[in-house]
Design a protein around this motif. Structure first.
Motif, short mmCIF file in Angstrom:
data_model
loop_
_atom_site.label_atom_id
_atom_site.label_comp_id
_atom_site.label_asym_id
_atom_site.label_seq_id
_atom_site.Cartn_x
_atom_site.Cartn_y
_atom_site.Cartn_z
N LYS A 260 0.83 -1.19 0.00
CA LYS A 260 0.00 0.00 0.00
C LYS A 260 0.88 1.25 0.00
CE LYS A 260 -3.61 -2.41 2.56
NZ LYS A 260 -4.43 -2.40 3.77
N GLU A 261 0.18 2.38 -0.15
CA GLU A 261 0.88 3.66 -0.19
C GLU A 261 1.67 3.90 1.07
OE1 GLU A 261 1.10 7.80 -1.99
OE2 GLU A 261 -0.17 6.20 -2.72
N ASP A 262 1.14 3.42 2.23
CA ASP A 262 1.84 3.66 3.48
C ASP A 262 3.08 2.80 3.62
OD1 ASP A 262 0.72 1.22 3.88
OD2 ASP A 262 -0.57 1.80 5.54
N SER A 263 3.42 2.00 2.59
CA SER A 263 4.66 1.25 2.61
C SER A 263 5.86 2.18 2.46
CB SER A 263 4.67 0.21 1.48
OG SER A 263 3.65 -0.74 1.67
N PHE A 264 5.65 3.37 1.91
CA PHE A 264 6.73 4.32 1.71
C PHE A 264 7.03 5.01 3.04
CE2 PHE A 264 4.64 4.72 -2.66
CZ PHE A 264 5.32 3.60 -3.12
N GLN A 265 7.67 4.30 3.94
CA GLN A 265 7.98 4.85 5.24
C GLN A 265 9.44 4.57 5.57
OE1 GLN A 265 5.26 3.29 8.13
NE2 GLN A 265 3.50 4.39 7.31
N PHE A 266 10.08 5.56 6.15
CA PHE A 266 11.48 5.40 6.51
C PHE A 266 11.61 4.50 7.73
CE2 PHE A 266 15.30 6.58 8.83
CZ PHE A 266 16.26 6.49 7.82
N SER A 267 12.63 3.64 7.70
CA SER A 267 12.94 2.78 8.84
C SER A 267 14.45 2.66 8.94
CB SER A 267 12.30 1.40 8.67
OG SER A 267 12.87 0.72 7.57
N ASN A 268 14.92 2.13 10.04
CA ASN A 268 16.36 1.97 10.23
C ASN A 268 16.98 1.08 9.16
OD1 ASN A 268 16.30 3.59 12.52
ND2 ASN A 268 16.01 1.87 13.91
N GLY A 269 16.20 0.11 8.68
CA GLY A 269 16.72 -0.82 7.68
C GLY A 269 17.07 -0.14 6.37
N TYR B 98 13.32 1.16 0.98
CA TYR B 98 12.34 2.22 1.24
C TYR B 98 11.06 2.01 0.44
CZ TYR B 98 10.21 6.81 1.67
OH TYR B 98 9.33 7.82 1.92
N PHE B 99 11.19 1.76 -0.85
CA PHE B 99 10.01 1.69 -1.72
C PHE B 99 9.41 0.28 -1.79
CE2 PHE B 99 12.20 5.48 -3.30
CZ PHE B 99 11.14 6.36 -3.41
N TYR B 100 10.22 -0.74 -1.57
CA TYR B 100 9.74 -2.12 -1.74
C TYR B 100 10.10 -2.98 -0.51
CZ TYR B 100 9.48 -0.58 -6.59
OH TYR B 100 9.20 0.10 -7.75
N ARG B 101 9.90 -2.42 0.65
CA ARG B 101 10.32 -3.10 1.87
C ARG B 101 9.75 -4.51 2.02
NH1 ARG B 101 9.12 0.15 7.21
NH2 ARG B 101 7.06 0.03 6.24
N PRO B 102 8.46 -4.77 1.73
CA PRO B 102 7.93 -6.12 1.94
C PRO B 102 8.62 -7.22 1.11
CG PRO B 102 6.14 -4.54 1.70
CD PRO B 102 7.39 -3.84 1.31
N ILE B 103 9.21 -6.85 -0.01
CA ILE B 103 9.83 -7.87 -0.88
C ILE B 103 11.32 -7.63 -1.05
CG2 ILE B 103 7.72 -8.39 -2.16
CD1 ILE B 103 8.64 -6.50 -4.34
#
Length: 247
Positions: A2-11, A82-87
């Protein structure tokens, strides 16, 4: 996705830094202790070259080779997380293995080393994924990749003997395959109410301000009908309030 996947994280920062640090540590160990890890690279169609399918991205022939791969690996892997964190981990792990396996199958009889195969996976995946997604953020990322690394496409052809074009081509094809295989896991742009299939113009409060010809209609608030007892109460309060003021 989803759009909210674009979230910054330490990874987004930590994992790319670890990737780059790992290839520098391996190179440092070679220089410091006099090791030569080249024989742990991919040697096509030979049993001795099978370990290189997984290990070759860690090994580099020299400082120039290492420097050329470090910055693209850092930038592209950060964009991936950042843009494709789930995969992201699937793309990296299977990208290394599949591009390495393809290099083992089609490569020349020589040792193939370096992280460039993975870099080509990331370039290809990021570019084609953004095009397939039709999402404005991902398309912008695709255009940025073309601007920064578009010239790398020439190195998928045998233009220099010392360059593993087979590894580059393998990475490019694997990235394209991933962009197609993960099409269901694409960030969808936000849909507004008027873009939905069940949208009814007659129920939209904004469109009610316009007639069939598109002319604006000023709608005044409807008058409120007071009940008789409410009206009497207002009159009663008004009379006695006025009387008190006179006294």
């Amino acid at each position: 996705m989803k759009e909210d996947s674009f979230q910054f994280s330490n990874g987004v920062v930590v994992y790319p830094l670890l990737f780059v640090l790992s290839i520098w540590v391996v190179f440092w160990a070679e220089v410091r202790f006099g090791f030569n890890f080249t024989r742990l690279g991919i040697y096509p169609l030979a049993v001795k070259g099978i370990p290189g399918i997984a290990l070759s991205p860690l090994i580099h022939s020299g400082l120039t080779h290492l420097l050329h791969n470090s910055l693209p690996l850092l930038i592209l892997s950060a964009a991936l997380f950042y843009f494709y964190r789930p995969i992201a981990w699937k793309v990296i792990i299977f990208g290394i293995l599949l591009s390495g396996l393809m290099t083992w199958l089609i490569g020349r009889p020589s040792y193939h080393i370096g992280a460039s195969g993975l870099i080509y996976v990331l370039v290809s995946f990021t570019f084609f994924k953004g095009i397939f997604a039709k999402h404005y953020r991902l398309i912008a990322l695709s255009l940025m990749v073309v601007f920064l690394y578009g010239g790398m496409i020439w190195y998928t052809f045998p233009i220099k003997d010392e360059i593993s074009w087979e590894g580059h081509l393998s990475g490019f094809l694997v990235g394209l395959f991933f962009a197609l295989a993960f099409r269901k896991q694409i960030a969808k742009p936000k849909k507004y109410e008027w873009e939905k299939d069940d949208f009814n113009e007659d129920d939209d409060p904004f469109l009610k301000h316009f007639d069939a010809d598109g002319n604006f209609i000023e709608q005044l608030p409807e008058e409120v009908d007071l009940e008789e007892d409410t009206q009497d109460s207002i009159v009663y309060n008004y009379i006695y309030k006025k009387k008190d003021d006179d006294d």
